[in-house]
Design a protein around this motif. Structure first.
Motif, mmCIF file in Angstrom:
data_model
loop_
_atom_site.group_PDB
_atom_site.id
_atom_site.type_symbol
_atom_site.label_atom_id
_atom_site.label_comp_id
_atom_site.label_asym_id
_atom_site.label_seq_id
_atom_site.Cartn_x
_atom_site.Cartn_y
_atom_site.Cartn_z
ATOM 1 N N ALA A 62 -5.821 -2.498 -12.078
ATOM 2 C CA ALA A 62 -4.685 -1.578 -11.953
ATOM 3 C C ALA A 62 -3.866 -1.573 -13.242
ATOM 4 O O ALA A 62 -2.701 -1.930 -13.244
ATOM 5 C CB ALA A 62 -3.829 -1.991 -10.765
ATOM 6 N N GLU A 65 -0.416 0.026 -13.374
ATOM 7 C CA GLU A 65 0.597 -0.534 -12.476
ATOM 8 C C GLU A 65 1.369 -1.654 -13.168
ATOM 9 O O GLU A 65 1.863 -2.575 -12.526
ATOM 10 C CB GLU A 65 -0.061 -1.066 -11.202
ATOM 11 C CG GLU A 65 -0.835 -0.046 -10.407
ATOM 12 C CD GLU A 65 0.061 0.961 -9.692
ATOM 13 O OE1 GLU A 65 1.288 0.802 -9.705
ATOM 14 O OE2 GLU A 65 -0.497 1.913 -9.132
ATOM 15 N N THR A 68 4.909 -2.755 -11.850
ATOM 16 C CA THR A 68 4.881 -3.583 -10.634
ATOM 17 C C THR A 68 4.506 -5.015 -10.968
ATOM 18 O O THR A 68 5.128 -5.962 -10.490
ATOM 19 C CB THR A 68 3.877 -3.007 -9.618
ATOM 20 O OG1 THR A 68 4.278 -1.682 -9.286
ATOM 21 C CG2 THR A 68 3.826 -3.848 -8.354
ATOM 22 N N ASN A 101 5.359 -5.308 -2.870
ATOM 23 C CA ASN A 101 4.945 -4.175 -3.711
ATOM 24 C C ASN A 101 3.572 -4.426 -4.330
ATOM 25 O O ASN A 101 2.766 -3.502 -4.440
ATOM 26 C CB ASN A 101 5.983 -3.913 -4.804
ATOM 27 C CG ASN A 101 7.293 -3.420 -4.235
ATOM 28 O OD1 ASN A 101 7.360 -2.929 -3.116
ATOM 29 N ND2 ASN A 101 8.360 -3.571 -5.004
ATOM 30 N N ALA A 104 0.966 -3.764 -1.831
ATOM 31 C CA ALA A 104 0.809 -2.320 -1.636
ATOM 32 C C ALA A 104 -0.075 -1.739 -2.737
ATOM 33 O O ALA A 104 -0.915 -0.870 -2.474
ATOM 34 C CB ALA A 104 2.176 -1.646 -1.623
ATOM 35 N N VAL A 105 0.097 -2.225 -3.967
ATOM 36 C CA VAL A 105 -0.752 -1.771 -5.076
ATOM 37 C C VAL A 105 -2.197 -2.170 -4.811
ATOM 38 O O VAL A 105 -3.122 -1.373 -4.992
ATOM 39 C CB VAL A 105 -0.256 -2.364 -6.424
ATOM 40 C CG1 VAL A 105 -1.300 -2.186 -7.515
ATOM 41 C CG2 VAL A 105 1.055 -1.710 -6.830
ATOM 42 N N GLU A 107 -3.716 -2.569 -2.104
ATOM 43 C CA GLU A 107 -4.302 -1.747 -1.044
ATOM 44 C C GLU A 107 -4.902 -0.453 -1.600
ATOM 45 O O GLU A 107 -5.806 0.127 -1.005
ATOM 46 C CB GLU A 107 -3.254 -1.403 0.020
ATOM 47 C CG GLU A 107 -2.869 -2.551 0.917
ATOM 48 C CD GLU A 107 -3.998 -2.986 1.825
ATOM 49 O OE1 GLU A 107 -4.724 -2.125 2.365
ATOM 50 O OE2 GLU A 107 -4.178 -4.199 1.986
ATOM 51 N N GLN A 108 -4.414 0.006 -2.756
ATOM 52 C CA GLN A 108 -4.868 1.274 -3.331
ATOM 53 C C GLN A 108 -6.194 1.142 -4.082
ATOM 54 O O GLN A 108 -6.757 2.153 -4.505
ATOM 55 C CB GLN A 108 -3.809 1.822 -4.288
ATOM 56 C CG GLN A 108 -2.493 2.126 -3.619
ATOM 57 C CD GLN A 108 -1.411 2.480 -4.641
ATOM 58 O OE1 GLN A 108 -1.690 2.753 -5.794
ATOM 59 N NE2 GLN A 108 -0.165 2.464 -4.189
ATOM 60 N N TYR A 109 -6.686 -0.081 -4.270
ATOM 61 C CA TYR A 109 -7.883 -0.296 -5.081
ATOM 62 C C TYR A 109 -8.960 -1.007 -4.262
ATOM 63 O O TYR A 109 -8.979 -2.232 -4.180
ATOM 64 C CB TYR A 109 -7.530 -1.117 -6.325
ATOM 65 C CG TYR A 109 -6.565 -0.378 -7.228
ATOM 66 C CD1 TYR A 109 -7.040 0.501 -8.202
ATOM 67 C CD2 TYR A 109 -5.191 -0.527 -7.073
ATOM 68 C CE1 TYR A 109 -6.164 1.199 -9.010
ATOM 69 C CE2 TYR A 109 -4.308 0.166 -7.879
ATOM 70 C CZ TYR A 109 -4.801 1.026 -8.842
ATOM 71 O OH TYR A 109 -3.934 1.724 -9.636
ATOM 72 N N LYS A 113 -9.923 -5.129 -3.720
ATOM 73 C CA LYS A 113 -9.920 -5.829 -2.433
ATOM 74 C C LYS A 113 -11.256 -6.491 -2.147
ATOM 75 O O LYS A 113 -11.332 -7.456 -1.408
ATOM 76 C CB LYS A 113 -9.545 -4.871 -1.299
ATOM 77 C CG LYS A 113 -8.101 -4.419 -1.388
ATOM 78 C CD LYS A 113 -7.572 -3.691 -0.186
ATOM 79 C CE LYS A 113 -8.482 -2.738 0.472
ATOM 80 N NZ LYS A 113 -7.891 -1.991 1.559
ATOM 81 N N ASN A 182 0.964 -2.561 6.430
ATOM 82 C CA ASN A 182 0.046 -1.489 6.802
ATOM 83 C C ASN A 182 -1.371 -1.901 6.427
ATOM 84 O O ASN A 182 -1.705 -2.008 5.255
ATOM 85 C CB ASN A 182 0.448 -0.201 6.082
ATOM 86 C CG ASN A 182 -0.414 0.957 6.492
ATOM 87 O OD1 ASN A 182 -1.110 0.882 7.513
ATOM 88 N ND2 ASN A 182 -0.381 2.023 5.724
ATOM 89 N N SER A 184 -5.333 -0.868 6.825
ATOM 90 C CA SER A 184 -6.222 0.193 7.272
ATOM 91 C C SER A 184 -7.634 -0.112 6.801
ATOM 92 O O SER A 184 -7.836 -0.690 5.749
ATOM 93 C CB SER A 184 -5.740 1.540 6.718
ATOM 94 O OG SER A 184 -5.710 1.502 5.307
#
Length: 185
Positions: A62, A65, A68, A101, A104-105, A107-109, A113, A182, A184
């Motif tokens: 990231a 980012e 962050t 935070n 949360a970042v 989670e976007q990649y 993960k 969150n 998912s």
């Protein structure tokens, strides 16, 4: 006359014994509160040591980012350098927000993960968070007992005479920390 003198001496002796026992109770509780905070501080230090590794792992995935990631490191450094209990509590709230935070970042990649190094660090951090939570519970229970003793009559007399003051609870009052994470698939 002798009975009156014996009664007065007995009452004075009881008051002195009560004062000594009450004072010793405060000293014992204060030391237990300090020990509990020190134990929690050890776990916090372990977490502080894990965070830079986690941030470096996330950096590779990231790159954009960086703000962050810089916030996480700044919050970690504030927490490491906090001196008093109140400073440590405030710094921990700031660090918890920045870690939220960071998660949360992450989670976007999806590739991040799936990274085994990231997963290992995340598992270590989650385990550490559980240990910190247990330490906070123990610390807060001792602080509660100490603060009750500081306020209850007649022990509050000894507390005020010897300057035993309420200790701060390690509380979560940040709305972000209270939100559900969150997840998912």
């Amino acid at each position: 006359m002798n009975w009156v003198l014996i009664i007065v001496v007995a009452v004075i002796a009881l008051i002195v014994i009560w004062a000594i026992v009450s004072y010793n109770g405060f000293v014992s509780l204060r030391n237990r509160v300090e020990e509990a905070f020190s134990t929690m501080d050890v776990y916090l230090k372990k977490r502080y040591d894990l965070i830079p590794n986690l941030v470096e792992t996330v950096k590779g995935y990231a790159k954009h980012e960086s703000e962050t990631l810089a916030t996480v490191i700044d919050a970690r450094n504030h927490a490491v350098n906090a001196k008093s209990v109140d400073e440590k509590i405030a710094a921990e709230k700031e660090l918890a927000q920045s870690m939220f935070n960071l998660n949360a970042v992450a989670e976007q990649y999806p590739d991040l993960k799936a990274n085994t190094n990231f997963m290992s660090l995340q598992n270590d951090l989650n385990q550490m968070e559980g240990e910190i939570a247990n330490s906070r519970k123990y610390y807060n229970a001792l602080v509660r007992d100490f603060n009750i003793k500081c306020e209850k009559v007649p022990s509050n007399i000894i507390a005020s005479l010897f300057h035993f003051e309420r200790a701060p609870l390690f509380e979560v009052d940040n709305e972000t920390e209270r939100q559900n994470v969150n997840v998912s698939f």
